[in-house]
Scaffold this motif. Structure first.
Motif, PDB file in Angstrom:
ATOM      1  N   GLY A 284       4.192   2.780   7.998  1.00  0.00           N
ATOM      2  CA  GLY A 284       4.680   3.800   7.136  1.00  0.00           C
ATOM      3  C   GLY A 284       3.732   4.900   7.224  1.00  0.00           C
ATOM      4  N   VAL A 285       4.180   5.854   6.784  1.00  0.00           N
ATOM      5  CA  VAL A 285       3.365   7.031   6.660  1.00  0.00           C
ATOM      6  C   VAL A 285       3.466   8.033   5.450  1.00  0.00           C
ATOM      7  N   VAL A 286       2.357   8.383   4.697  1.00  0.00           N
ATOM      8  CA  VAL A 286       2.460   9.143   3.333  1.00  0.00           C
ATOM      9  C   VAL A 286       1.709  10.453   3.339  1.00  0.00           C
ATOM     10  N   ARG A 287       2.014  11.395   2.507  1.00  0.00           N
ATOM     11  CA  ARG A 287       1.214  12.512   2.429  1.00  0.00           C
ATOM     12  C   ARG A 287       0.611  12.462   0.938  1.00  0.00           C
ATOM     13  N   ALA A 288      -0.795  12.450   0.949  1.00  0.00           N
ATOM     14  CA  ALA A 288      -1.495  12.299  -0.468  1.00  0.00           C
ATOM     15  C   ALA A 288      -1.209  13.714  -1.254  1.00  0.00           C
ATOM     16  N   PRO A 289      -1.331  13.640  -2.456  1.00  0.00           N
ATOM     17  CA  PRO A 289      -0.959  14.843  -3.067  1.00  0.00           C
ATOM     18  C   PRO A 289      -2.049  16.032  -2.551  1.00  0.00           C
TER      19      PRO A 289
ATOM     20  N   LEU B  75       0.835  -1.111   0.072  1.00  0.00           N
ATOM     21  CA  LEU B  75      -0.011  -0.158   0.079  1.00  0.00           C
ATOM     22  C   LEU B  75       0.792   1.224  -0.049  1.00  0.00           C
ATOM     23  N   VAL B  76       2.013   1.249   0.734  1.00  0.00           N
ATOM     24  CA  VAL B  76       3.147   2.543   0.626  1.00  0.00           C
ATOM     25  C   VAL B  76       3.499   2.683  -0.568  1.00  0.00           C
ATOM     26  N   ASP B  77       3.778   1.710  -1.251  1.00  0.00           N
ATOM     27  CA  ASP B  77       4.658   1.806  -2.767  1.00  0.00           C
ATOM     28  C   ASP B  77       3.361   2.331  -3.792  1.00  0.00           C
ATOM     29  N   ALA B  78       2.227   1.591  -3.483  1.00  0.00           N
ATOM     30  CA  ALA B  78       1.374   1.912  -4.361  1.00  0.00           C
ATOM     31  C   ALA B  78       0.919   3.391  -4.169  1.00  0.00           C
ATOM     32  N   ALA B  79       0.965   3.831  -3.077  1.00  0.00           N
ATOM     33  CA  ALA B  79       0.677   5.405  -2.769  1.00  0.00           C
ATOM     34  C   ALA B  79       1.721   6.332  -3.454  1.00  0.00           C
ATOM     35  N   LEU B  80       2.981   6.002  -3.095  1.00  0.00           N
ATOM     36  CA  LEU B  80       4.100   6.686  -3.700  1.00  0.00           C
ATOM     37  C   LEU B  80       4.131   6.701  -5.161  1.00  0.00           C
ATOM     38  N   ASP B  81       3.651   5.623  -6.025  1.00  0.00           N
ATOM     39  CA  ASP B  81       3.801   5.219  -7.316  1.00  0.00           C
ATOM     40  C   ASP B  81       2.883   6.474  -7.651  1.00  0.00           C
ATOM     41  N   ALA B  82       1.687   6.668  -6.928  1.00  0.00           N
ATOM     42  CA  ALA B  82       0.514   7.194  -7.524  1.00  0.00           C
ATOM     43  C   ALA B  82       0.649   8.858  -7.171  1.00  0.00           C
ATOM     44  N   GLY B  83       2.054   9.303  -6.429  1.00  0.00           N
ATOM     45  CA  GLY B  83       2.110  10.374  -6.412  1.00  0.00           C
ATOM     46  C   GLY B  83       2.110  11.124  -4.948  1.00  0.00           C
ATOM     47  N   ALA B  84       2.273  10.186  -3.856  1.00  0.00           N
ATOM     48  CA  ALA B  84       2.209  10.515  -2.546  1.00  0.00           C
ATOM     49  C   ALA B  84       3.703  10.939  -2.111  1.00  0.00           C
ATOM     50  N   THR B  85       4.007  11.610  -1.066  1.00  0.00           N
ATOM     51  CA  THR B  85       5.365  11.698  -0.697  1.00  0.00           C
ATOM     52  C   THR B  85       5.470  11.046   0.709  1.00  0.00           C
ATOM     53  N   SER B  86       6.670  10.572   0.912  1.00  0.00           N
ATOM     54  CA  SER B  86       6.878   9.872   2.040  1.00  0.00           C
ATOM     55  C   SER B  86       7.106  10.675   3.493  1.00  0.00           C
TER      56      SER B  86
ATOM     57  N   VAL C  19       2.950  11.081  13.166  1.00  0.00           N
ATOM     58  CA  VAL C  19       3.027  10.663  11.630  1.00  0.00           C
ATOM     59  C   VAL C  19       4.211  11.611  11.132  1.00  0.00           C
ATOM     60  N   GLY C  20       5.127  12.218  11.854  1.00  0.00           N
ATOM     61  CA  GLY C  20       6.195  12.601  11.396  1.00  0.00           C
ATOM     62  C   GLY C  20       6.219  14.156  10.876  1.00  0.00           C
ATOM     63  N   VAL C  21       5.482  14.893  11.524  1.00  0.00           N
ATOM     64  CA  VAL C  21       5.271  16.551  11.147  1.00  0.00           C
ATOM     65  C   VAL C  21       5.139  17.297  12.164  1.00  0.00           C
ATOM     66  N   PRO C  22       5.530  18.659  11.772  1.00  0.00           N
ATOM     67  CA  PRO C  22       5.385  19.551  12.827  1.00  0.00           C
ATOM     68  C   PRO C  22       4.085  19.948  13.175  1.00  0.00           C
ATOM     69  N   ALA C  23       3.580  20.296  14.424  1.00  0.00           N
ATOM     70  CA  ALA C  23       2.281  20.377  15.046  1.00  0.00           C
ATOM     71  C   ALA C  23       1.528  21.464  14.511  1.00  0.00           C
ATOM     72  N   ASP C  24       2.500  22.435  14.132  1.00  0.00           N
ATOM     73  CA  ASP C  24       1.718  23.920  13.683  1.00  0.00           C
ATOM     74  C   ASP C  24       0.900  23.743  12.323  1.00  0.00           C
ATOM     75  N   GLY C  25      -0.128  24.531  12.377  1.00  0.00           N
ATOM     76  CA  GLY C  25      -1.048  24.692  11.012  1.00  0.00           C
ATOM     77  C   GLY C  25      -2.071  25.729  11.639  1.00  0.00           C
ATOM     78  N   THR C  26      -2.389  26.260  10.334  1.00  0.00           N
ATOM     79  CA  THR C  26      -3.934  27.181  10.440  1.00  0.00           C
ATOM     80  C   THR C  26      -4.626  26.889   9.525  1.00  0.00           C
TER      81      THR C  26
END
Length: 211
Positions: free
Chosen positions: A85-90, A61-72, A170-177
């Motif tokens: 593993g964790v991915v971010r969709a486009p 599933l991770v490989d399929a998501a990366l192949d489709a355009g996600a970032t790791s 999930v490997g990201v900074p907590a800040d967001g608006t």
């Protein structure tokens, strides 16, 4: 309200997002896509978790998501809890794919066993009480760290995580608006749209997906 019946992701390009999710995960009709240009930056305060049976399926599933355009965000690897593993969709949505198993016991597939929507809460206890008051039963609770609600008849489980702890997981900074870019569809009787203490919006789930 007795369950989470659907999840609507607000995206800039629904056609492109549909193409990605079909290729990456082959997701069912519980996932809706809606066009939206509302500004949002950084962490949106939530993640979707896909639970599977074994490490090979995580890799597929991770490989399929990366192949489709996600970032790791986190490569598929062993962890204290198992393998994931964790991915971010486009479109910006964060997806965690994981299993509690550490070894494969059969051929790898792309079968998803469970879907959990993880909401980052500023105060897990207060938000837990809010949802209990709305009719959701608690399946598991670990103080101010994590709460998982009973799934009920809905296809998606709902869980609460401290916002900063979820971002770290999930490997990201907590800040967001800005907008969460997320609308939750409630199963059961819902008197009207409402928001939770962290600004996540709910509406009555429609019988058919929103185009």
């Amino acid at each position: 309200m007795n369950s989470l019946a659907s999840v609507t992701l607000e995206v800039a390009d629904p056609t492109a997002a549909d193409r990605f999710y079909t290729a990456a995960f082959g997701l069912d009709t519980w996932l809706r896509l809606r066009a939206c240009e509302t500004p949002t930056t950084g962490f949106r305060g939530f993640a979707l978790a896909l639970t599977v049976s074994q490490p090979g399926t995580v890799r597929n599933l991770v490989d399929a998501a990366l192949d489709a355009g996600a970032t790791s965000l986190k490569p598929a690897a062993k962890s204290f809890w198992g393998f994931g593993g964790v991915v971010r969709a486009p479109d910006g949505t964060i997806w965690k794919i994981a299993t509690s198993a550490r070894k494969d016991t059969g051929p790898a597939t792309r079968r998803i066993d469970d879907v959990v929507l993880l909401l980052g809460a500023a105060d897990v206890i207060a938000t837990k009480q809010f949802y209990v008051g709305r009719g959701l039963g608690v399946a598991r609770s670990f103080g101010r760290k994590y709460v998982e609600f009973e799934a009920g008849p809905g296809p998606v489980k709902l869980a609460l995580y401290g916002r900063r702890a979820l971002a770290k997981d999930v490997g990201v900074p907590a800040d967001g608006t800005g907008s969460h870019r997320l609308v939750l569809g409630a199963g059961g009787d819902v008197p009207g749209p409402f928001g939770d203490p962290d600004g996540f919006l709910w509406e009555a789930a429609s019988l058919t997906p929103t185009p």
